[in-house]
Design a protein around this motif. Sequence first.
Motif, PDB file in Angstrom:
ATOM      1  N   GLU A 103     -19.311  48.477 -58.935  1.00 33.91           N
ATOM      2  CA  GLU A 103     -19.307  47.395 -59.918  1.00 33.91           C
ATOM      3  C   GLU A 103     -18.128  46.443 -59.699  1.00 33.91           C
ATOM      4  O   GLU A 103     -18.286  45.214 -59.733  1.00 33.91           O
ATOM      5  CB  GLU A 103     -19.254  47.979 -61.331  1.00 33.91           C
ATOM      6  CG  GLU A 103     -19.437  46.943 -62.415  1.00 33.91           C
ATOM      7  CD  GLU A 103     -19.824  47.584 -63.731  1.00 33.91           C
ATOM      8  OE1 GLU A 103     -21.026  47.547 -64.071  1.00 33.91           O
ATOM      9  OE2 GLU A 103     -18.929  48.123 -64.423  1.00 33.91           O
ATOM     10  N   MET A 104     -16.949  47.005 -59.430  1.00 36.82           N
ATOM     11  CA  MET A 104     -15.771  46.160 -59.231  1.00 36.82           C
ATOM     12  C   MET A 104     -15.807  45.487 -57.859  1.00 36.82           C
ATOM     13  O   MET A 104     -15.374  44.332 -57.716  1.00 36.82           O
ATOM     14  CB  MET A 104     -14.499  46.973 -59.420  1.00 36.82           C
ATOM     15  CG  MET A 104     -14.389  47.592 -60.798  1.00 36.82           C
ATOM     16  SD  MET A 104     -12.771  48.318 -61.136  1.00 36.82           S
ATOM     17  CE  MET A 104     -11.935  46.902 -61.871  1.00 36.82           C
TER      18      MET A 104
ATOM     19  N   PHE B 255     -14.020  41.118 -63.816  1.00 42.71           N
ATOM     20  CA  PHE B 255     -13.949  42.557 -64.051  1.00 42.71           C
ATOM     21  C   PHE B 255     -14.291  42.879 -65.510  1.00 42.71           C
ATOM     22  O   PHE B 255     -15.049  43.812 -65.797  1.00 42.71           O
ATOM     23  CB  PHE B 255     -12.544  43.080 -63.735  1.00 42.71           C
ATOM     24  CG  PHE B 255     -12.235  43.231 -62.271  1.00 42.71           C
ATOM     25  CD1 PHE B 255     -13.233  43.388 -61.319  1.00 42.71           C
ATOM     26  CD2 PHE B 255     -10.914  43.233 -61.840  1.00 42.71           C
ATOM     27  CE1 PHE B 255     -12.933  43.549 -59.969  1.00 42.71           C
ATOM     28  CE2 PHE B 255     -10.596  43.401 -60.495  1.00 42.71           C
ATOM     29  CZ  PHE B 255     -11.613  43.551 -59.563  1.00 42.71           C
ATOM     30  N   ALA B 256     -13.708  42.117 -66.426  1.00 40.91           N
ATOM     31  CA  ALA B 256     -13.925  42.384 -67.846  1.00 40.91           C
ATOM     32  C   ALA B 256     -15.362  42.073 -68.263  1.00 40.91           C
ATOM     33  O   ALA B 256     -15.976  42.819 -69.032  1.00 40.91           O
ATOM     34  CB  ALA B 256     -12.940  41.559 -68.675  1.00 40.91           C
ATOM     35  N   GLU B 257     -15.904  40.988 -67.737  1.00 43.60           N
ATOM     36  CA  GLU B 257     -17.269  40.589 -68.109  1.00 43.60           C
ATOM     37  C   GLU B 257     -18.306  41.611 -67.672  1.00 43.60           C
ATOM     38  O   GLU B 257     -19.265  41.897 -68.407  1.00 43.60           O
ATOM     39  CB  GLU B 257     -17.589  39.231 -67.487  1.00 43.60           C
ATOM     40  CG  GLU B 257     -19.008  38.749 -67.760  1.00 43.60           C
ATOM     41  CD  GLU B 257     -19.358  37.476 -67.014  1.00 43.60           C
ATOM     42  OE1 GLU B 257     -20.528  37.047 -67.095  1.00 43.60           O
ATOM     43  OE2 GLU B 257     -18.468  36.906 -66.336  1.00 43.60           O
ATOM     44  N   HIS B 258     -18.138  42.154 -66.477  1.00 42.88           N
ATOM     45  CA  HIS B 258     -19.160  43.049 -65.916  1.00 42.88           C
ATOM     46  C   HIS B 258     -18.850  44.532 -66.129  1.00 42.88           C
ATOM     47  O   HIS B 258     -19.583  45.393 -65.626  1.00 42.88           O
ATOM     48  CB  HIS B 258     -19.329  42.761 -64.426  1.00 42.88           C
ATOM     49  CG  HIS B 258     -19.839  41.384 -64.148  1.00 42.88           C
ATOM     50  ND1 HIS B 258     -21.160  41.035 -64.317  1.00 42.88           N
ATOM     51  CD2 HIS B 258     -19.206  40.247 -63.748  1.00 42.88           C
ATOM     52  CE1 HIS B 258     -21.324  39.753 -64.023  1.00 42.88           C
ATOM     53  NE2 HIS B 258     -20.149  39.252 -63.675  1.00 42.88           N
ATOM     54  N   PHE B 259     -17.810  44.823 -66.866  1.00 42.37           N
ATOM     55  CA  PHE B 259     -17.368  46.189 -67.122  1.00 42.37           C
ATOM     56  C   PHE B 259     -18.390  46.958 -67.956  1.00 42.37           C
ATOM     57  O   PHE B 259     -18.735  46.570 -69.057  1.00 42.37           O
ATOM     58  CB  PHE B 259     -16.009  46.107 -67.830  1.00 42.37           C
ATOM     59  CG  PHE B 259     -15.587  47.330 -68.573  1.00 42.37           C
ATOM     60  CD1 PHE B 259     -15.463  48.551 -67.938  1.00 42.37           C
ATOM     61  CD2 PHE B 259     -15.261  47.240 -69.924  1.00 42.37           C
ATOM     62  CE1 PHE B 259     -15.050  49.676 -68.632  1.00 42.37           C
ATOM     63  CE2 PHE B 259     -14.836  48.346 -70.627  1.00 42.37           C
ATOM     64  CZ  PHE B 259     -14.737  49.581 -69.978  1.00 42.37           C
TER      65      PHE B 259
ATOM     66  N   TYR C 178     -15.699  54.794 -65.134  1.00 40.22           N
ATOM     67  CA  TYR C 178     -14.326  54.308 -65.140  1.00 40.22           C
ATOM     68  C   TYR C 178     -13.391  55.368 -65.711  1.00 40.22           C
ATOM     69  O   TYR C 178     -13.754  56.103 -66.640  1.00 40.22           O
ATOM     70  CB  TYR C 178     -14.213  53.053 -66.008  1.00 40.22           C
ATOM     71  CG  TYR C 178     -14.817  51.817 -65.415  1.00 40.22           C
ATOM     72  CD1 TYR C 178     -14.045  50.907 -64.717  1.00 40.22           C
ATOM     73  CD2 TYR C 178     -16.176  51.536 -65.570  1.00 40.22           C
ATOM     74  CE1 TYR C 178     -14.598  49.751 -64.177  1.00 40.22           C
ATOM     75  CE2 TYR C 178     -16.736  50.388 -65.035  1.00 40.22           C
ATOM     76  CZ  TYR C 178     -15.946  49.502 -64.339  1.00 40.22           C
ATOM     77  OH  TYR C 178     -16.491  48.368 -63.809  1.00 40.22           O
ATOM     78  N   GLY C 179     -12.163  55.425 -65.174  1.00 41.56           N
ATOM     79  CA  GLY C 179     -11.155  56.294 -65.737  1.00 41.56           C
ATOM     80  C   GLY C 179     -10.687  55.776 -67.082  1.00 41.56           C
ATOM     81  O   GLY C 179     -10.873  54.601 -67.425  1.00 41.56           O
ATOM     82  N   ALA C 180     -10.042  56.654 -67.841  1.00 42.39           N
ATOM     83  CA  ALA C 180      -9.615  56.288 -69.191  1.00 42.39           C
ATOM     84  C   ALA C 180      -8.671  55.091 -69.175  1.00 42.39           C
ATOM     85  O   ALA C 180      -8.771  54.190 -70.027  1.00 42.39           O
ATOM     86  CB  ALA C 180      -8.948  57.485 -69.861  1.00 42.39           C
ATOM     87  N   GLY C 181      -7.749  55.066 -68.212  1.00 44.73           N
ATOM     88  CA  GLY C 181      -6.811  53.953 -68.130  1.00 44.73           C
ATOM     89  C   GLY C 181      -7.505  52.634 -67.856  1.00 44.73           C
ATOM     90  O   GLY C 181      -7.157  51.591 -68.437  1.00 44.73           O
ATOM     91  N   ALA C 182      -8.499  52.659 -66.971  1.00 41.84           N
ATOM     92  CA  ALA C 182      -9.239  51.441 -66.649  1.00 41.84           C
ATOM     93  C   ALA C 182     -10.041  50.951 -67.844  1.00 41.84           C
ATOM     94  O   ALA C 182     -10.154  49.740 -68.079  1.00 41.84           O
ATOM     95  CB  ALA C 182     -10.162  51.694 -65.463  1.00 41.84           C
ATOM     96  N   VAL C 183     -10.603  51.880 -68.622  1.00 42.94           N
ATOM     97  CA  VAL C 183     -11.366  51.499 -69.809  1.00 42.94           C
ATOM     98  C   VAL C 183     -10.474  50.748 -70.786  1.00 42.94           C
ATOM     99  O   VAL C 183     -10.835  49.678 -71.301  1.00 42.94           O
ATOM    100  CB  VAL C 183     -11.977  52.745 -70.478  1.00 42.94           C
ATOM    101  CG1 VAL C 183     -12.548  52.397 -71.847  1.00 42.94           C
ATOM    102  CG2 VAL C 183     -13.068  53.346 -69.594  1.00 42.94           C
ATOM    103  N   VAL C 184      -9.288  51.286 -71.023  1.00 41.79           N
ATOM    104  CA  VAL C 184      -8.357  50.626 -71.947  1.00 41.79           C
ATOM    105  C   VAL C 184      -7.971  49.252 -71.423  1.00 41.79           C
ATOM    106  O   VAL C 184      -7.999  48.248 -72.149  1.00 41.79           O
ATOM    107  CB  VAL C 184      -7.097  51.503 -72.147  1.00 41.79           C
ATOM    108  CG1 VAL C 184      -6.026  50.730 -72.907  1.00 41.79           C
ATOM    109  CG2 VAL C 184      -7.456  52.788 -72.891  1.00 41.79           C
ATOM    110  N   LEU C 185      -7.606  49.185 -70.140  1.00 35.99           N
ATOM    111  CA  LEU C 185      -7.135  47.931 -69.561  1.00 35.99           C
ATOM    112  C   LEU C 185      -8.213  46.849 -69.597  1.00 35.99           C
ATOM    113  O   LEU C 185      -7.951  45.704 -69.998  1.00 35.99           O
ATOM    114  CB  LEU C 185      -6.669  48.180 -68.132  1.00 35.99           C
ATOM    115  CG  LEU C 185      -6.049  47.004 -67.377  1.00 35.99           C
ATOM    116  CD1 LEU C 185      -4.953  47.487 -66.439  1.00 35.99           C
ATOM    117  CD2 LEU C 185      -7.103  46.265 -66.567  1.00 35.99           C
ATOM    118  N   LEU C 186      -9.416  47.183 -69.198  1.00 39.58           N
ATOM    119  CA  LEU C 186     -10.471  46.176 -69.132  1.00 39.58           C
ATOM    120  C   LEU C 186     -10.908  45.735 -70.529  1.00 39.58           C
ATOM    121  O   LEU C 186     -11.271  44.564 -70.731  1.00 39.58           O
ATOM    122  CB  LEU C 186     -11.651  46.713 -68.336  1.00 39.58           C
ATOM    123  CG  LEU C 186     -11.353  46.895 -66.834  1.00 39.58           C
ATOM    124  CD1 LEU C 186     -12.500  47.611 -66.138  1.00 39.58           C
ATOM    125  CD2 LEU C 186     -11.089  45.552 -66.161  1.00 39.58           C
TER     126      LEU C 186
END
Length: 300
Positions: free
Chosen positions: A51-52, A75-79, A85-93
Amino acid sequence: MTSLDLCSDSLDGLPVGDALGAQSFVPGTSLAALLDGDPPAGPWPWTDDTEMACSIVAELREHDRIDQDRLAARFAEHFEPYRGYGAGAVVLLRQIRQGIPWRDAAGAAFDGQGSMGNGAAMRVAPLGAFHAGDNRTAALQAWRSAEVTHAHPEAVLGAVAVAVAAAEAGWSRLTRSRPEPAELLDVVLAHLIDGRLMSGIVRARRLLGVSVAEAAYELGNGSQVLAFDTVPFALWVAATWLDDYPAAIHACVEADGDVDTTAAIVGGIVAAHTGSGPGGIPTEWLTRREPLPDQVRPTR
């Protein structure tokens, strides 16, 4: 071939490796079956790796370069959180989607250290292939693509290493001169600075010729989900089987660990050199892979 052709081949190889590797986590799927060339019926869903990567390729197709603000927005639009996704990536995006500047979100991760995960490396091979013949630009653009989500230098250098390897793989295809495994790793090392990632790739060079099990034991197989636990082994595999896509993916499966990520990295690098056909991505695997998203539907 054009730079976009090489990029497209890499983008075919990355999701196939990602999706096939992810099958190893499906209950009832046997690693032995995967290694014996008997993969499960499709479609094979791809993960956040793909996806990324698709967002990066869409950016390159439209603008030929990475604009960090645009890429963060993509990245945020298609997340899609269910993609693994890892937990950190979920929070960040989610923060970026809510309007928090990407620099602030990425810099605040992990108590201000920034992420040193393998996410920036897993998605970047098509960018490297796009810049085949220009390793310096591949490295700089990979750096920019990584910073959007990963502020830690080890993660950024992981992306640089993968992009340079993919650029060199694509260039060797254009020049019909497959580099020796050590030569490929030397090109990558020339673009790095001292750190755990570089030390791991130096070890990978010394381990050329050993078994997959020994290489994974010494270098890591992505189980820690960190750049320096993932990229050195992936580059060891890609350098060893640069002209044999199925064998390269099988090596990732044999090593176990974070198979979808190692196979995505390896698949993206190796496919830049092989494309499809003999030694390349098997047609059967391509047809079983879940179709790519609308933003990068193949044009050929």
